[in-house]
Design an enzyme around this catalytic site. Structure first.
Site, PDB file in Angstrom:
ATOM      1  NE  ARG A  52      -2.526   1.128   3.562  1.00 37.27           N
ATOM      2  CZ  ARG A  52      -3.234   0.993   4.681  1.00 37.27           C
ATOM      3  NH1 ARG A  52      -4.514   0.600   4.618  1.00 37.27           N
ATOM      4  NH2 ARG A  52      -2.709   1.239   5.851  1.00 37.27           N
ATOM      5  CE  LYS A 151      -2.176   5.006   6.826  1.00 33.75           C
ATOM      6  NZ  LYS A 151      -3.241   5.743   7.482  1.00 33.75           N
ATOM      7  CD  GLU A 184     -11.690   6.335   5.092  1.00 31.35           C
ATOM      8  OE1 GLU A 184     -11.188   5.255   5.409  1.00 31.35           O
ATOM      9  OE2 GLU A 184     -11.146   7.142   4.313  1.00 31.35           O
TER      10      GLU A 184
HETATM   11  N1  PMP Z   1      -9.213   4.934   7.145  1.00 26.01           N
HETATM   12  C1  PMP Z   1      -8.337   5.908   7.411  1.00 26.01           C
HETATM   13  C2  PMP Z   1      -8.630   7.279   6.940  1.00 26.01           C
HETATM   14  C3  PMP Z   1      -7.175   5.639   8.149  1.00 26.01           C
HETATM   15  O1  PMP Z   1      -6.302   6.605   8.420  1.00 26.01           O
HETATM   16  C4  PMP Z   1      -6.952   4.324   8.612  1.00 26.01           C
HETATM   17  C5  PMP Z   1      -5.757   4.017   9.466  1.00 26.01           C
HETATM   18  N2  PMP Z   1      -4.596   3.922   8.725  1.00 26.01           N
HETATM   19  C6  PMP Z   1      -7.882   3.324   8.299  1.00 26.01           C
HETATM   20  C7  PMP Z   1      -9.004   3.676   7.560  1.00 26.01           C
HETATM   21  C8  PMP Z   1      -7.674   1.907   8.716  1.00 26.01           C
HETATM   22  O2  PMP Z   1      -6.691   1.317   7.910  1.00 26.01           O
HETATM   23  P1  PMP Z   1      -5.758   0.132   8.437  1.00 26.01           P
HETATM   24  O3  PMP Z   1      -6.665  -0.952   8.900  1.00 26.01           O
HETATM   25  O4  PMP Z   1      -4.957  -0.257   7.255  1.00 26.01           O
HETATM   26  O5  PMP Z   1      -4.932   0.694   9.531  1.00 26.01           O
END
Ligand code: PMP
Length: 285
Positions: A52, A151, A184
């Site tokens: 990622r 990200k 989200e």
């Molecule tokens: N959405 C956002 C906006 C985030 O910052 C995160 C945390 N990184 C997540 C979802 C969850 O992603 P992950 O399970 O890969 O940590």
């Protein structure tokens, strides 16, 4: 020994771990990052996080100056150097120091940073009793402007919503997309349970493809639960039987109230509890 931070091949004491004020990561939020967890000294889904990270970097035209294998090794070395078994890892790749202007081509030296530390995102009590959240009026970045799949170090969109949540006395806030659908939370993905089915917004609702989200979908399918990635609107959450959030830092955390409405019977539900248990087992494997 003070905590050791990795920056581009060298280790620094925490207080001496610094980057240039000309780094576009600082000046413009120009860079990418990952937040990961280690359990018993092993990084949970390290490969998926690195993939990622590489995708995020490629999407913003940033070449990470090392191989995935070398970065994986550096992550493991940094954990070992700090004696951290159950911890949190922040991986950051900045555009590097450049001129005062947007042009990324004038940045010569992307910085690769690894911070390993301990984290407890939410107090234990919230895992037992569940979170109360609100819907923020700040919508999630439109995918055509800056895709939430990237990200990037520019997290102001989420921070704006987080501030709204905090001002309402909540540690998390739900974000909708430009269509008004559920996207989200500010740092977590969202799931609901309705009539025994597990539902979560699809990636094209404009969300981060969470690694914990993927793990939960997989665990739910193994548990013979019906799972659907479908567009959701706020009323779907209001009438859900259960709701929970997922993230590397948060892991799995129940939500019992949103926008002053009680979800289900106002207690963490059986599906949430079962998936939490399965998730903890998975992290210990
Ligand atoms: N959405 C956002 C906006 C985030 O910052 C995160 C945390 N990184 C997540 C979802 C969850 O992603 P992950 O399970 O890969 O940590």
């Amino acid at each position: 020994m003070p905590l050791q931070i990795y920056i581009s091949g060298k280790y620094y004491d925490k207080e001496n771990a610094k980057v240039s004020v000309y780094d576009h990561g600082l000046l413009y939020g120009d860079g990418v990052f990952e937040g990961m967890r280690s359990y018993g000294g092993k990084v949970f889904r390290l490969k998926a996080h690195l993939e990622r990270l590489w995708d995020s970097a490629k999407a913003i035209w940033l070449a990470i100056p090392m191989t995935q294998e070398a970065l994986a090794q550096a992550v493991n070395d940094t954990l070992a150097k700090n004696g951290i078994k159950d911890g949190y890892i922040r991986l950051v790749v900045t555009r590097g120091a450049g001129a005062l202007g947007l042009d990324p081509n004038r940045c010569s030296d992307p910085q690769v940073i690894i911070i390993t530390d301990h984290i407890q995102l939410y107090p234990k009590e919230l895992y037992e009793n569940g979170l109360t959240i609100v819907t923020a009026s700040t919508i999630r970045n439109h995918s055509a402007a800056l895709s939430p799949r990237i990200k990037s170090l520019n997290y102001l969109n989420n921070i704006m919503a987080k501030i709204e949540g905090l001002q309402a006395g909540c540690v998390e806030a739900l974000m909708l997309n430009a269509k008004g659908e559920v996207a989200e939370c500010t740092g977590d993905n969202i799931f609901i349970v309705k009539r025994g089915k597990l539902l979560t917004p699809p990636i094209d609702a404009g969300i981060l493809e969470g690694i914990t989200r993927d793990a939960i979908i997989q665990l739910a399918r193994e548990a013979k639960l019906e799972v659907a990635e479908i567009p959701l609107v706020r009323p779907d959450v209001y009438v859900a039987d259960e709701c929970f959030l997922t993230g590397s830092a948060a892991e799995v955390i129940p939500v019992i109230k949103i926008d002053s409405r009680t979800i289900g019977d106002g207690k963490p539900g059986p599906v949430t509890k079962d998936l939490t248990k399965r998730f903890h087992q998975l992290t210990r494997e």
